[in-house]
Design a protein around this motif. Structure first.
Motif, PDB file in Angstrom:
ATOM      1  N   LYS A  10      -7.230  97.868  -7.184  1.00  0.00           N
ATOM      2  CA  LYS A  10      -8.206  96.806  -6.899  1.00  0.00           C
ATOM      3  C   LYS A  10      -9.611  97.388  -6.853  1.00  0.00           C
ATOM      4  N   ARG A  13     -10.881  98.157 -10.358  1.00  0.00           N
ATOM      5  CA  ARG A  13     -11.308  96.918 -11.008  1.00  0.00           C
ATOM      6  C   ARG A  13     -12.633  96.419 -10.434  1.00  0.00           C
ATOM      7  N   GLU A  14     -12.780  96.462  -9.111  1.00  0.00           N
ATOM      8  CA  GLU A  14     -14.024  95.995  -8.479  1.00  0.00           C
ATOM      9  C   GLU A  14     -15.229  96.762  -9.010  1.00  0.00           C
ATOM     10  N   ARG A  16     -15.444  98.722 -11.673  1.00  0.00           N
ATOM     11  CA  ARG A  16     -15.584  98.566 -13.128  1.00  0.00           C
ATOM     12  C   ARG A  16     -16.301  97.264 -13.468  1.00  0.00           C
ATOM     13  N   THR A  17     -15.891  96.171 -12.844  1.00  0.00           N
ATOM     14  CA  THR A  17     -16.516  94.879 -13.153  1.00  0.00           C
ATOM     15  C   THR A  17     -17.938  94.803 -12.611  1.00  0.00           C
ATOM     16  N   GLN A  18     -18.188  95.421 -11.446  1.00  0.00           N
ATOM     17  CA  GLN A  18     -19.562  95.472 -10.927  1.00  0.00           C
ATOM     18  C   GLN A  18     -20.486  96.160 -11.916  1.00  0.00           C
ATOM     19  N   GLN A  19     -19.963  97.153 -12.594  1.00  0.00           N
ATOM     20  CA  GLN A  19     -20.764  97.906 -13.547  1.00  0.00           C
ATOM     21  C   GLN A  19     -20.772  97.272 -14.941  1.00  0.00           C
ATOM     22  N   GLY A  20     -20.046  96.182 -15.102  1.00  0.00           N
ATOM     23  CA  GLY A  20     -20.025  95.486 -16.379  1.00  0.00           C
ATOM     24  C   GLY A  20     -19.260  96.227 -17.465  1.00  0.00           C
ATOM     25  N   SER A  22     -15.782  97.169 -19.555  1.00  0.00           N
ATOM     26  CA  SER A  22     -14.450  96.684 -19.914  1.00  0.00           C
ATOM     27  C   SER A  22     -13.445  97.793 -19.610  1.00  0.00           C
ATOM     28  N   GLN A  23     -12.173  97.451 -19.632  1.00  0.00           N
ATOM     29  CA  GLN A  23     -11.147  98.475 -19.437  1.00  0.00           C
ATOM     30  C   GLN A  23     -11.228  99.521 -20.547  1.00  0.00           C
ATOM     31  N   SER A  38      -5.369  99.549 -17.264  1.00  0.00           N
ATOM     32  CA  SER A  38      -4.723  98.292 -16.875  1.00  0.00           C
ATOM     33  C   SER A  38      -3.582  98.548 -15.900  1.00  0.00           C
ATOM     34  N   GLU A  41      -4.999  99.544 -12.510  1.00  0.00           N
ATOM     35  CA  GLU A  41      -5.576  98.393 -11.814  1.00  0.00           C
ATOM     36  C   GLU A  41      -4.516  97.448 -11.256  1.00  0.00           C
TER      37      GLU A  41
END
Length: 126
Positions: A10, A13-14, A16-20, A22-23, A38, A41
């Protein structure tokens, strides 16, 4: 205490998405496959220490930041996350968010007995 790999996933993922990212982008930075990211995560795979170090490096954070929440006592847990959330806020927004946090904390503590009662009732049902 064992490592909670769901929490680690988690957290990956948090951040990674905050930084924009992709996987696939994180996978390239960490020298792993997108499928591996994946699986980390979603906690389908327990990442090795080396993989966690590589992922943390790919995210540009420390291993401590990646593992936050897994420590029994971590006085600075979520402080860097809060800093990220607040970094683009003006003084008014920061003040309102601070007051919301204080009010939420008070409400949680005032209603703790309700939660304890709810859990007790649920446990008695099983």
């Amino acid at each position: 205490m064992p490592v909670d790999f769901k929490l680690v996933g988690k957290r990956v993922r948090e951040v990674r998405t905050q930084q924009g990212l992709s996987q696939a982008e994180l996978a390239e930075l960490a020298n792993v496959t997108p499928q591996y990211i994946s699986h980390v995560e979603t906690a389908k795979k327990k990442a090795s220490l080396q993989a966690l170090v590589d992922i943390a490096n790919g995210l540009g954070i420390t291993l401590d930041e990646l593992l936050s929440g897994n420590l029994m006592s971590n006085p600075v847990e979520y402080l860097s996350d809060i800093d990220v959330v607040l970094e683009d806020c003006n003084r008014f927004e920061k003040r309102v968010i601070f007051e919301l946090i204080c009010a939420t904390k008070s409400i949680l503590r005032d209603n703790l007995t309700l939660l304890i009662d709810e859990v007790s009732e649920r446990d008695n049902l099983f």
